[in-house]
Structures are given as C-alpha cells and as structure tokens.
Design a protein around this motif. Structure first.
Motif, PDB file in Angstrom:
ATOM      1  N   THR A  24      -1.691 -35.075   6.140  1.00  0.00           N
ATOM      2  CA  THR A  24      -2.929 -34.998   5.732  1.00  0.00           C
ATOM      3  C   THR A  24      -3.515 -33.949   6.219  1.00  0.00           C
ATOM      4  O   THR A  24      -4.585 -33.417   5.399  1.00  0.00           O
ATOM      5  N   ALA A  25      -3.610 -33.935   7.253  1.00  0.00           N
ATOM      6  CA  ALA A  25      -4.174 -32.765   7.980  1.00  0.00           C
ATOM      7  C   ALA A  25      -3.661 -31.155   7.809  1.00  0.00           C
ATOM      8  O   ALA A  25      -4.328 -30.042   8.596  1.00  0.00           O
ATOM      9  N   GLY A  26      -2.455 -31.076   7.115  1.00  0.00           N
ATOM     10  CA  GLY A  26      -1.671 -29.824   7.196  1.00  0.00           C
ATOM     11  C   GLY A  26      -2.498 -28.961   6.274  1.00  0.00           C
ATOM     12  O   GLY A  26      -3.458 -29.263   5.311  1.00  0.00           O
ATOM     13  N   ALA A  27      -2.186 -27.929   6.389  1.00  0.00           N
ATOM     14  CA  ALA A  27      -3.056 -26.446   5.473  1.00  0.00           C
ATOM     15  C   ALA A  27      -3.205 -26.948   3.982  1.00  0.00           C
ATOM     16  O   ALA A  27      -4.100 -26.781   3.214  1.00  0.00           O
ATOM     17  N   LYS A  28      -1.808 -27.270   3.343  1.00  0.00           N
ATOM     18  CA  LYS A  28      -1.883 -27.224   2.071  1.00  0.00           C
ATOM     19  C   LYS A  28      -2.771 -28.471   1.449  1.00  0.00           C
ATOM     20  O   LYS A  28      -3.529 -28.572   0.457  1.00  0.00           O
ATOM     21  N   THR A  29      -2.684 -29.915   2.268  1.00  0.00           N
ATOM     22  CA  THR A  29      -3.388 -30.949   1.969  1.00  0.00           C
ATOM     23  C   THR A  29      -4.704 -30.794   2.174  1.00  0.00           C
ATOM     24  O   THR A  29      -5.542 -31.173   1.109  1.00  0.00           O
ATOM     25  N   ILE A  30      -5.240 -30.173   3.410  1.00  0.00           N
ATOM     26  CA  ILE A  30      -6.581 -30.150   3.519  1.00  0.00           C
ATOM     27  C   ILE A  30      -7.380 -29.026   2.716  1.00  0.00           C
ATOM     28  O   ILE A  30      -8.508 -29.075   2.483  1.00  0.00           O
ATOM     29  N   GLU A  57       9.736 -31.307  25.385  1.00  0.00           N
ATOM     30  CA  GLU A  57       8.244 -30.807  25.486  1.00  0.00           C
ATOM     31  C   GLU A  57       7.357 -30.782  24.480  1.00  0.00           C
ATOM     32  O   GLU A  57       6.286 -30.565  24.585  1.00  0.00           O
ATOM     33  N   PHE A  58       7.858 -31.057  23.147  1.00  0.00           N
ATOM     34  CA  PHE A  58       7.087 -30.935  21.833  1.00  0.00           C
ATOM     35  C   PHE A  58       6.095 -32.073  22.003  1.00  0.00           C
ATOM     36  O   PHE A  58       6.374 -33.209  22.266  1.00  0.00           O
ATOM     37  N   LYS A  59       4.781 -31.659  21.533  1.00  0.00           N
ATOM     38  CA  LYS A  59       3.885 -32.454  21.280  1.00  0.00           C
ATOM     39  C   LYS A  59       2.900 -32.059  20.069  1.00  0.00           C
ATOM     40  O   LYS A  59       2.733 -31.046  19.908  1.00  0.00           O
ATOM     41  N   LEU A  60       2.479 -33.013  19.477  1.00  0.00           N
ATOM     42  CA  LEU A  60       1.697 -32.885  18.316  1.00  0.00           C
ATOM     43  C   LEU A  60      -0.068 -32.733  18.715  1.00  0.00           C
ATOM     44  O   LEU A  60      -0.134 -33.699  19.484  1.00  0.00           O
ATOM     45  N   PRO A  61      -0.690 -31.895  18.034  1.00  0.00           N
ATOM     46  CA  PRO A  61      -2.055 -31.959  18.665  1.00  0.00           C
ATOM     47  C   PRO A  61      -2.846 -32.809  17.770  1.00  0.00           C
ATOM     48  O   PRO A  61      -3.833 -32.650  16.861  1.00  0.00           O
ATOM     49  N   PHE A  62      -2.650 -34.210  17.859  1.00  0.00           N
ATOM     50  CA  PHE A  62      -3.197 -35.109  17.076  1.00  0.00           C
ATOM     51  C   PHE A  62      -4.879 -34.794  17.268  1.00  0.00           C
ATOM     52  O   PHE A  62      -5.509 -35.410  16.216  1.00  0.00           O
ATOM     53  N   ASP A  63      -5.522 -34.747  18.272  1.00  0.00           N
ATOM     54  CA  ASP A  63      -6.754 -34.421  18.496  1.00  0.00           C
ATOM     55  C   ASP A  63      -7.281 -33.566  17.613  1.00  0.00           C
ATOM     56  O   ASP A  63      -8.288 -33.737  16.786  1.00  0.00           O
ATOM     57  N   ARG A  64      -6.807 -32.379  17.495  1.00  0.00           N
ATOM     58  CA  ARG A  64      -7.196 -31.120  16.702  1.00  0.00           C
ATOM     59  C   ARG A  64      -7.183 -31.633  15.251  1.00  0.00           C
ATOM     60  O   ARG A  64      -7.812 -31.313  14.595  1.00  0.00           O
ATOM     61  N   LEU A  65      -6.008 -32.448  15.032  1.00  0.00           N
ATOM     62  CA  LEU A  65      -5.735 -32.755  13.649  1.00  0.00           C
ATOM     63  C   LEU A  65      -6.813 -33.493  12.962  1.00  0.00           C
ATOM     64  O   LEU A  65      -7.407 -33.238  11.758  1.00  0.00           O
ATOM     65  N   GLU A  66      -7.310 -34.728  13.839  1.00  0.00           N
ATOM     66  CA  GLU A  66      -8.485 -35.480  13.357  1.00  0.00           C
ATOM     67  C   GLU A  66      -9.720 -34.546  13.353  1.00  0.00           C
ATOM     68  O   GLU A  66     -10.522 -35.005  12.255  1.00  0.00           O
ATOM     69  N   LEU A  67      -9.773 -33.563  14.219  1.00  0.00           N
ATOM     70  CA  LEU A  67     -11.112 -32.851  14.174  1.00  0.00           C
ATOM     71  C   LEU A  67     -11.019 -31.910  12.748  1.00  0.00           C
ATOM     72  O   LEU A  67     -12.217 -31.990  12.426  1.00  0.00           O
TER      73      LEU A  67
END
Length: 369
Positions: A24-30, A57-67
C-alpha cells in the motif's frame, strides 16, 4: 457513472483498501492517491518478506512506510492489525481482508448498501458466517481502535531476566533438545567464565551452537506446534508444512533449497524423528553427513577450544574482545546457504578477534575489523 477505464489514473483513487502496509505504501500504489481526495483503510500487520530468508539482517522500514501514507492522506487514513485481529477473534488471518472491507464501508469509502454486501458474501458461498462476522468486526475496529488493540494485546511471557535465570532456562532446554549430558556439558563451560558479562555471552553463544536446529529438533518443535494448535482450536483441522529436506528438496534456479509442501501424513514421521534425537552427533546420525551438520559440529568443537584459550587469561584490556568472541555464534543465523554465508563472515571476524586477544587487546578496533 460507468467505469470506463481498466486502471486507476495517477492521483485519482477515491478509496484504497490495503491488505498489507508494504504494498500500500509502495511507490506505484501511493502514486494513485491524492491528498484531500483519497481515503484508505490499511492492514498494519508487519509481514515478513522473502528477503528476510536470504538476508538475516534485512529489516523493513515500517515506520517510514506509515509516515508516507499519513503524509499523503492527511487524516484520511485508518490502520489496524487486521491479521492479528482475525487470528484472535476468528481463528484465521484469512478473514483480515473482509475486516478491511468492513472498516472501509464504515468509513463511507464504499458506495454499496449493507444489504448488497451481505448478499454478495452469501452468493460467494465461502465461509459465509465467518466473513459476515469479519465484516462486522472491521466496522467495530475502525470505530473503536483502542478496544481492537486490546483484543490483540500479546500474551506476556516471563522471559528469564537474571543471569542465573538465563543460564538455567537454556540448560533445561538442552535436556528437551537432547539429554541431561548435554546440559552438564553446557554448564561446565559456562561456569568457567568469571566475569558476569562474559558469562552471559558464553551462556548465549554456546547454547546457540549446541542447540542447532537439525531434522530431529524440527520434528520435536513441529509436534509441539501441533499440540498447541489442538489446545487452541476446536474440531478437526489440517496442517501443512513447507520444508526443504536436504535429501529430497534439490535446489531452485538461484541455488537455494527448494521447499516442498507436506500434509498431515508427515506427523508420524515427526514422532519417529523426535524419538531418534539420541542419534544426533553419533555414527548412526541419519543426517549427520551433510555439509551443514558437519559444519555445526565443527563449530561446537572450535568454540570450546577458543573458550579454553580465552577464559583463563581474560584481562580488563581483553574483556570486550572475549565477550564479542563468545557472542559471535549469535551472528551465524539462518539455514542452508544463508547459514553457510554467515558462518564465512563470522570465521573472518573470529580470526581478527583471536589475533587482537593474543596481542593483549592493543588496537582492538583495527585488529578486529
């Protein structure tokens, strides 16, 4: 008004129903959203993508996606963890999508009547009552987000906090993992560390090596999962397992183990393997000849030799090096090629740390990098 296009143009979405935050927060959808026009209801559940299996070590930036979503939608955004809410209240996360539909309808984003939606659910003839209830729960969750959050509050598990509890917990785990002899072997090495911080590092690092997840342990854990599921859910249910047994799986186009699906028929196999855990590490170990199992056993012997060298001669100048060396096994995560790659990285770090320790701790940063 008739729909005259097969795709939504940039900035022309009136309503967005997001099944997961990443998409949902991806470039195409947003890009389809427009401030002041678009309203959205999004499942905020933090999914784990396939990248995690290849990079520990991979982590998704969930906070940034919500912002990003909040900035674009300016107050026209509603979020709740529909996946966990569906599991908690309906026993299956599959109902999360219908919860999002219910929440969107409650927010006025869907130009459909209540009766029309109920009729559509009935016409679909798939888990009719469950989907109707999910729709209503979604309506409730978006109106009372605080109450919805309380419904999925995690059960608090008392984890060991003191050093003694940390050691005792891991020692007892090793009895279930294999036997009391392995527990004694573990405690014998841990007790040789005098400094509390170093002792905790050894307690965690050594346990990580001793309790490697082989086929016997996976079988034991899967039986435990089955037992917990039976206690949690009523009636008959089926379980499927996605596994990559070394002797069957082969590799995919990327050279990684290929997973296969196994049905409930595999439970007797699990029970047999769990009973055979005493063969682990012996000449009769059914799986002990694979490259990964040989590496795991070699790492245990190597760690014991390293600690035999380091623990008696730790000084204030070398303590930090000793702690990092003792904790180094914690970085060897994953399975198959992922674990092998992490072990290669850890091996280089080990050589640098040992060199720094033997040099008395001088130039620790340069020596250890």
């Amino acid at each position: 008004e008739d729909i005259s296009a097969i795709r939504v143009a940039l900035g022309e979405a009136d309503a967005v129903l997001g099944g997961d935050l990443v998409t949902t927060a991806g470039a195409k959808t947003i890009g389809l959203m427009k401030t002041g026009r678009t309203g959205a209801v999004v499942n905020s559940h933090q999914i784990i993508t396939g990248d995690f299996t290849r990079d520990t070590e991979f982590k998704l930036p969930f906070d940034r996606l919500e912002l990003q979503l909040e900035a674009r939608l300016a107050g026209n955004l509603a979020e709740f963890d529909a996946s966990e809410l569906a599991r908690a209240l309906l026993g299956d996360s599959i109902f999360s999508n219908m919860m999002i539909v219910g929440a969107a309808w409650q927010r006025g984003l869907l130009p459909l009547s209540y009766d029309a939606i109920m009729a559509a659910i009935e016409l679909n003839k798939a888990a009719v009552e469950g989907n109707k209830r999910a729709f209503e729960i979604g309506r409730w969750a978006v109106e009372f987000p605080g109450d919805a959050a309380k419904a999925i509050s995690p059960v608090v598990v008392d984890k060991p906090k003191s050093l003694e509890e940390i050691i005792a917990y891991r020692a007892d785990y090793l009895v279930d993992y294999q036997n009391a002899a392995l527990k004694s072997r573990y405690l014998s090495l841990v007790d040789q560390a005098q400094d509390a911080r170093l002792k905790q590092a050894v307690a965690k690092g050594y346990h990580k090596l001793l309790a490697y997840k082989d086929e016997y342990e996976v079988a034991r854990l899967m039986l435990d999962v089955r037992e917990k599921a039976q206690a949690e859910f009523d009636g008959n249910f089926t379980m499927r397992f996605h596994l990559a047994p070394p002797i069957l799986s082969g590799t995919d186009a990327n050279g990684r183990p290929k997973k296969r699906e196994f049905g409930g028929w595999i439970m007797p196999v699990y029970r047999l393997l769990a009973r055979l855990k005493g063969l682990r590490g012996t000449a009769f170990d059914l799986f002990g000849r694979t490259r990964e199992r040989k590496m795991e056993r070699a790492l245990i012997a190597q760690y014991e030799a390293d600690m035999a060298e380091v623990l008696p001669d730790v000084t204030p100048q070398t303590l930090d090096i000793a702690v990092e060396l003792a904790e180094l096994p914690l970085s060897v995560r994953g399975f198959g090629p992922v674990k092998m790659a992490n072990e290669t990285t850890a091996a280089k770090r080990r050589e640098a740390l040992l060199a720094a320790f033997r040099a008395g701790g001088a130039d620790i940063v340069d020596a250890a990098e």
